[in-house]
Design an enzyme around this catalytic site. Structure first.
Site, PDB file in Angstrom:
ATOM      1  N   GLU A 247      40.542  63.228  42.873  1.00 11.65           N
ATOM      2  CA  GLU A 247      41.722  63.756  43.580  1.00 11.65           C
ATOM      3  C   GLU A 247      43.020  63.724  42.773  1.00 11.65           C
ATOM      4  OE1 GLU A 247      41.831  61.498  47.213  1.00 11.65           O
ATOM      5  OE2 GLU A 247      39.923  62.278  47.906  1.00 11.65           O
TER       6      GLU A 247
ATOM      7  N   GLU B 298      30.634  64.714  49.193  1.00  9.33           N
ATOM      8  CA  GLU B 298      31.000  63.846  50.324  1.00  9.33           C
ATOM      9  C   GLU B 298      30.888  64.598  51.646  1.00  9.33           C
ATOM     10  OE1 GLU B 298      34.764  61.869  49.651  1.00  9.33           O
ATOM     11  OE2 GLU B 298      34.331  61.549  47.530  1.00  9.33           O
TER      12      GLU B 298
END
Ligand code: XIL
Length: 367
Positions: free
Chosen positions: A160, A278
């Site tokens: 991220e 995820e």
């Protein structure tokens, strides 16, 4: 006469044995083997595992043992857990999950070496110049990667790094709440090239491990996708090792199918391995109070899981399919309940680890 009788007796016992044997063994033409995710798919199917759940919950362990052939460590490898004090590394929880996976010949996916979140207090308070921060990052990456060398197949090296709104690199904090930091201590202190450095350091520690960049939101932020593509192009040009891209896929039943397909299509063009890293599909994204998980919503969720699996298979060439990983196992285990504080049912198994409608449609789509 005696001979004839004993021969008959022998024959009768043989027939009896044959019959009982037949009764006890499953007949594949009559009882097809129970279908499971890992054998339905031609690529690995993973789950992110929590330490406490794996240690204490027999059903959880049973489902993962049976269904998945890849394991991501949900939290135990993050800085805050694995490196809680400057001179202290705590490997017990991550080792426990890794040993479970290794004993069952499941692939281990390491998550995550460098992130703007989940950093311990001592790290946030660290005072040093760029070189000292760089050494700190390098020592952490190389200690952790070396510890798991030969066991962990691949690492999410950086997680991220790009912003939601404009896709630029997270650097300074832009959050107005004093306790929140959506900037990144690494970009601020090591410098903007911390990304390439992190990959380089991980590669030095384990040249056989595959190295991934992991990110969320590519399905709604084309700007993020563009930044990731630019990063990969830059790495390739400078010979910085990178082998894969993770699309987290924390999506919901209303997420645009075109958005999902476009993100996969664009990222696949890099030629790198693509990991749906995820996956969970929220059914209550607006966090409605007194939410009811109706039959209609169950069907919508099942359709979305099917779309994700089908699109992955259709758009990602076989040699680029690293796999699809679900962000935990049963609905009650999901971070959406504990971390996002939402009444939700985002996974393939319900609270009692029964297979949901979503499970069956995902399974069908894998085949
Ligand atoms: C989440 C875990 O699931 C939670 O248990 C934890 O409290 C916070 O982190 N993106 C990521 C994951 O890359 O590491 C996050 O995991 C979920 C979002």
């Amino acid at each position: 006469m005696f001979m004839k009788n004993s021969a008959l007796l022998l024959l009768a016992s043989f027939c009896f044995l044959c019959l009982t044997y037949k009764k006890q063994t499953a007949n594949p033409t009559v009882d097809p083997p129970e279908e499971i995710l890992q054998s339905a798919a031609s690529f690995p199917i993973g789950a992110a595992l929590g330490y406490n759940l794996l240690k204490d919950n027999v059903l959880y362990k049973e489902v993962v043992s049976r269904e998945h052939n890849s394991v991501t460590v949900e939290n135990a490898m993050k800085w805050g857990n694995i490196h809680p004090a400057p001179q202290t590394y705590r490997f017990e929880q991550a080792d426990f999950i890794a040993d479970f996976a290794l004993a069952r010949k499941k692939r281990i996916h390491g998550h995550t070496l460098v992130w703007y979140m989940s950093n311990p207090g001592w790290l946030k308070d660290f005072k040093g110049n760029a070189n000292q921060w760089d050494s700190l990052m390098k020592a952490h990456i190389q200690t952790v990667v070396t510890h798991f060398k030969g066991k962990v197949a691949a690492w999410d090296v950086v997680n991220e790094a790009f912003r939601d709104d404009d896709g630029t690199l997270r650097v300074e904090n832009r959050d107005t709440k004093p306790d929140k930091d959506n900037g990144c201590i690494w970009a601020r202190n090591v410098g903007r090239d911390y990304l390439a450095k992190a990959f380089q350091y991980a590669h030095e520690a384990d040249p056989n491990a595959l190295l991934f960049y992991n990110e969320y939101g590519q399905e709604w932020s084309t700007k993020k996708t563009q930044s990731i593509l630019a990063m990969v192009a830059d790495f390739k040009q400078r010979n910085i090792p990178i082998h894969g891209l993770g699309l987290q896929m924390h999506i919901d039943i209303n997420t645009s199918n075109d958005g999902i397909a476009n993100a996969i299509r664009e990222l696949t063009k890099t030629g790198l391995k693509i990991h749906m890293s995820e996956l969970d599909i929220s059914v209550n994204p607006k966090n409605e109070v007194n939410f009811v998980f109706t039959e209609e919503l169950k069907q919508k969720q099942a359709d979305k899981f099917k779309f994700v699996a089908t699109t992955y298979k259709t758009l990602v060439p076989e040699n680029q399919r690293y796999g699809i990983t679900h962000w935990n196992v049963g609905d009650a285990d999901s971070w959406i309940r504990s971390f996002m504080k939402r009444q939700d049912y985002p996974l393939l198994f319900d609270e009692a680890y029964q297979k949901k409608k979503a499970y069956f449609s995902f399974l069908e789509a894998l085949k």
